[in-house]
Design a protein around this motif. Structure first.
Motif, PDB file in Angstrom:
ATOM      1  N   UNK A  22       0.830  -1.207   0.000  1.00  0.00           N
ATOM      2  CA  UNK A  22       0.000   0.000   0.000  1.00  0.00           C
ATOM      3  C   UNK A  22       0.869   1.263   0.000  1.00  0.00           C
ATOM      4  N   UNK A  23       0.517   2.175  -0.880  1.00  0.00           N
ATOM      5  CA  UNK A  23       1.190   3.471  -1.047  1.00  0.00           C
ATOM      6  C   UNK A  23       2.589   3.370  -1.673  1.00  0.00           C
ATOM      7  N   UNK A  24       2.988   2.165  -2.053  1.00  0.00           N
ATOM      8  CA  UNK A  24       4.308   1.994  -2.670  1.00  0.00           C
ATOM      9  C   UNK A  24       4.238   1.363  -4.052  1.00  0.00           C
ATOM     10  N   UNK A  25       3.169   0.622  -4.315  1.00  0.00           N
ATOM     11  CA  UNK A  25       3.048  -0.063  -5.590  1.00  0.00           C
ATOM     12  C   UNK A  25       3.726  -1.425  -5.573  1.00  0.00           C
ATOM     13  N   UNK A  26       4.070  -1.929  -6.770  1.00  0.00           N
ATOM     14  CA  UNK A  26       4.745  -3.224  -6.883  1.00  0.00           C
ATOM     15  C   UNK A  26       6.177  -3.079  -6.383  1.00  0.00           C
ATOM     16  N   UNK A  27       6.506  -3.772  -5.313  1.00  0.00           N
ATOM     17  CA  UNK A  27       7.858  -3.669  -4.743  1.00  0.00           C
ATOM     18  C   UNK A  27       8.706  -4.900  -5.062  1.00  0.00           C
ATOM     19  N   UNK A  28       8.053  -6.014  -5.432  1.00  0.00           N
ATOM     20  CA  UNK A  28       8.792  -7.232  -5.759  1.00  0.00           C
ATOM     21  C   UNK A  28       8.138  -7.934  -6.941  1.00  0.00           C
ATOM     22  N   UNK A  29       8.955  -8.418  -7.836  1.00  0.00           N
ATOM     23  CA  UNK A  29       8.492  -9.237  -8.957  1.00  0.00           C
ATOM     24  C   UNK A  29       9.615 -10.225  -9.267  1.00  0.00           C
ATOM     25  N   UNK A  85       9.640 -13.217   1.078  1.00  0.00           N
ATOM     26  CA  UNK A  85       9.103 -12.102   0.292  1.00  0.00           C
ATOM     27  C   UNK A  85       8.350 -11.095   1.163  1.00  0.00           C
ATOM     28  N   UNK A  86       7.608 -11.590   2.171  1.00  0.00           N
ATOM     29  CA  UNK A  86       6.887 -10.667   3.060  1.00  0.00           C
ATOM     30  C   UNK A  86       7.875  -9.815   3.847  1.00  0.00           C
ATOM     31  N   UNK A  87       8.910 -10.437   4.392  1.00  0.00           N
ATOM     32  CA  UNK A  87       9.917  -9.689   5.145  1.00  0.00           C
ATOM     33  C   UNK A  87      10.670  -8.702   4.266  1.00  0.00           C
ATOM     34  N   UNK A  88      10.948  -9.110   3.033  1.00  0.00           N
ATOM     35  CA  UNK A  88      11.669  -8.232   2.111  1.00  0.00           C
ATOM     36  C   UNK A  88      10.814  -7.032   1.706  1.00  0.00           C
ATOM     37  N   UNK A  89       9.500  -7.238   1.630  1.00  0.00           N
ATOM     38  CA  UNK A  89       8.608  -6.165   1.192  1.00  0.00           C
ATOM     39  C   UNK A  89       8.295  -5.169   2.303  1.00  0.00           C
ATOM     40  N   UNK A  90       8.386  -5.605   3.551  1.00  0.00           N
ATOM     41  CA  UNK A  90       8.014  -4.741   4.668  1.00  0.00           C
ATOM     42  C   UNK A  90       9.145  -3.796   5.025  1.00  0.00           C
TER      43      UNK A  90
END
Length: 342
Positions: A22-29, A85-90
């Motif tokens: 939220x508020x950042x967009x796609x952070x990982x692909x 992935x969750x930890x990397x995105x947070x």
């Protein structure tokens, strides 16, 4: 309701995972691949680094894809991958996030529970599930809450989900376990059968992107040099493969996607079918980028067919929008919601 944690939308795909914050967009692909030490079970790398190891690992390292045909094939590895992935995105580690995960429309309740439990075990405070065609439509910018029909064909790595949507829910849907992976496998089989050559899945993926086509009439007969191992001599060799050959190899899988789309149209109520005639069919997912697929569907259905803007990101963007519109989605019976606490 105010939340201290971050809202995260996840497209838990067979081929790749996309994470929207939220508020950042796609952070990982990144690819849905995990490299493990077979002796200790320790995770060596995840995502892009693990993808680079596919087919190139020594005996004690195994690069695996824990998702198969849109569902979890290896629960423990999927949990480790999700946690990574969750930890990397947070950006903050103090609060657990709310997570919305996209799932194929044809999954069973057991498969749903496996996804939810994996997300909770990976660190999510709450986990919600949404069917991928619904998420794809949201991500593509369609007004699914309106009393009018919209049709989405979401072609992922493991499954193709086709749905007609209206009033915030799915009216008619069909999920076939055919996607980008099956297209790659068909190229591997073709090369083995007709050229006596063994190629890896990375080479097949590159071949699909370079010369793959669902409608070769609209494309110059492009050629590409493919490298692999000769099955007769056992030695490396190069051969030239044409666009027509790639089309022939993938024809059966493409026909399955087209037939499923036509079947959904045949089952669509007349009023919604009239809306689709006006608005057309929207293609989402990585498979939407296959050359000529929109033209093939347009010729088969006699309807307008549009490829969504950023088709690969549609499901991930839709999951994030769904978290903001939980009330709307909960009112639709097709929205399958589950909640748990870690």
């Amino acid at each position: 309701m105010f939340s201290f944690g971050e809202d995260i939308g996840i497209d838990l795909g067979t081929a790749s995972i996309l994470v929207y914050v939220k508020n950042k967009g796609i952070v990982l692909n990144e690819p849905s691949v995990v490299a493990l030490d077979t002796n200790t079970g320790r995770v060596i790398s995840v995502g892009s680094e693990a993808w680079a190891m596919l087919g190139r690992t020594p005996g004690n390292i195994r690069a695996i894809r824990p998702m198969k045909e849109g569902v979890i094939a290896d629960y423990e590895v999927t949990e480790k991958m999700l946690r990574y992935f969750i930890n990397k995105a947070m950006s903050r580690q103090f609060f657990k996030p709310r997570v919305m995960v996209g799932i194929p429309s044809g999954v069973t309740s057991v498969e749903e529970r496996a996804v939810r439990q994996a997300a909770i075990a990976a660190g999510a405070k709450q986990c919600f599930l949404i069917e991928e065609p619904l998420a794809a439509a949201l991500g593509a910018g369609l007004d699914i809450a309106a009393p009018a029909g919209s049709m989405v064909v979401d072609i992922g790595g493991g499954t193709t989900d086709i749905a007609v949507l209206s009033l915030g829910g799915i009216v008619i849907s069909k999920s076939v376990r055919v996607g980008g992976d099956k297209l790659d496998e068909s190229l591997v089989r073709y090369m083995r059968r007709y050229h006596n050559m063994m190629i890896g899945e990375r080479t097949a993926e590159e071949m699909k992107q370079e010369i793959g086509s669902a409608w070769p009439e609209e494309r110059e007969n492009k050629e590409v040099e493919i490298r692999g191992r000769d099955l007769v001599s056992g030695l490396p060799k190069n051969i030239i493969v044409t666009c027509d050959e790639a089309h022939e190899a993938m024809k059966e899988q493409i026909d399955t996607i087209v037939a499923a789309s036509k079947e959904v149209l045949e089952r669509t109520p007349p009023e919604l079918a009239a809306d689709i005639m006006d608005k057309g069919i929207v293609l989402t997912g990585g498979g939407a980028l296959l050359h000529g697929l929109d033209i093939r569907l347009m010729n088969e259905t006699q309807l307008p067919v549009h490829v969504a803007e950023n088709p690969v990101q549609c499901v991930a963007m839709g999951t994030a929008k769904a978290l903001v519109n939980l009330d709307l989605l909960e009112s639709a019976r097709s929205f399958k919601r589950s909640q748990g606490r870690g």
